[in-house]
Scaffold this active site. Structure first.
Site, PDB file in Angstrom:
ATOM      1  CG  ASN A   2       0.558  -5.189   4.279  1.00  0.00           C
ATOM      2  OD1 ASN A   2       0.056  -4.532   5.341  1.00  0.00           O
ATOM      3  ND2 ASN A   2       1.105  -4.724   2.820  1.00  0.00           N
ATOM      4  CB  SER A  12      -0.963  -0.206   1.419  1.00  0.00           C
ATOM      5  OG  SER A  12      -0.110  -0.026   2.866  1.00  0.00           O
ATOM      6  CG  HIS A  15      -1.962   3.399   4.316  1.00  0.00           C
ATOM      7  ND1 HIS A  15      -2.557   2.669   5.085  1.00  0.00           N
ATOM      8  CD2 HIS A  15      -1.423   2.569   3.834  1.00  0.00           C
ATOM      9  CE1 HIS A  15      -2.653   1.869   5.251  1.00  0.00           C
ATOM     10  NE2 HIS A  15      -1.913   1.467   4.577  1.00  0.00           N
ATOM     11  N   GLY A  69      -1.919  -4.410   0.607  1.00  0.00           N
ATOM     12  CA  GLY A  69      -2.303  -5.440   1.900  1.00  0.00           C
ATOM     13  C   GLY A  69      -1.300  -6.824   1.065  1.00  0.00           C
TER      14      GLY A  69
END
Length: 197
Positions: A90, A28, A174, A61
């Site tokens: 992740n 991401s 993020h 993800g």
């Protein structure tokens, strides 16, 4: 000049000729999570480096296992000069074993090199709340692989962004739109140097 020759000439001139093809294989952080693709750092990089074909193979993800599964098809779709691997975050967030992380990254590096591409590995760090032992083991994987395969390791581009709430989305994980140009500025010289080697 015949009509067919004119058509062939037009097709050739309309096809862009790139100095190199760069594949960004990430999660991401590189997929532009929470914003349009045009606002993400990879698109900004394309704008700055129009002489390169930059393929964004990033998926929000994504784990290293997922990246490893997708990599062969990405490499087969177009001749690639440089693979930028930005994966592992992740894995860390899910507490996956560093041994598994290392195995997947190793296979991705080897697949990329076997295809004739150079590799640029981006360092990934996990939050300190995972404990010093896991945090160190996780981060050491990147440094070990960079040394073992004699490839460049890009320092984690979130190091200076994550502590600044003005550059982060509400989830605190993020980067936001304002952070994207900073990531581009961070990554661009590394990519340029890797391509020119």
């Amino acid at each position: 000049m015949s009509f067919s020759t004119l058509v062939t000439s037009a097709l050739l001139t309309s096809t862009p000729s790139y100095a190199a093809t760069v594949l960004i294989l990430g999660d991401s952080l590189s997929a532009g999570y929470g914003m349009s693709e045009e606002q993400g750092w990879v698109q900004l990089l394309r704008n700055d480096l129009p002489e390169y074909q930059i393929i964004n193979g990033s998926v929000s993800g994504e784990t290293t296992a997922g990246g490893l599964r997708r990599l062969p098809n990405l490499l087969a779709s177009s001749p690639v000069n440089l693979v930028v691997i930005e994966l592992g975050g992740n894995d860390g967030l899910r507490g996956f074993p560093p041994k598994q992380l290392k195995s997947n990254l190793t296979k991705m590096i080897e697949l990329s090199q076997q295809s004739g591409a150079d590799v640029l590995l981006t360092e990934i760090m996990v939050p300190p709340n995972y404990g010093p032992r896991y945090t160190k083991m996780f981060n050491d994987v990147y440094h070990q692989l960079a040394s073992d395969y004699d490839i460049e390791l890009v320092p984690f581009f979130m190091q200076e962004i994550a502590p600044n709430p003005d550059l982060m989305q509400r989830d605190g994980i993020h980067p936001n739109e304002d952070a994207q140009p900073k990531i581009t500025q961070w990554m661009s010289p590394w990519i340029i140097d890797a391509v020119k080697k």
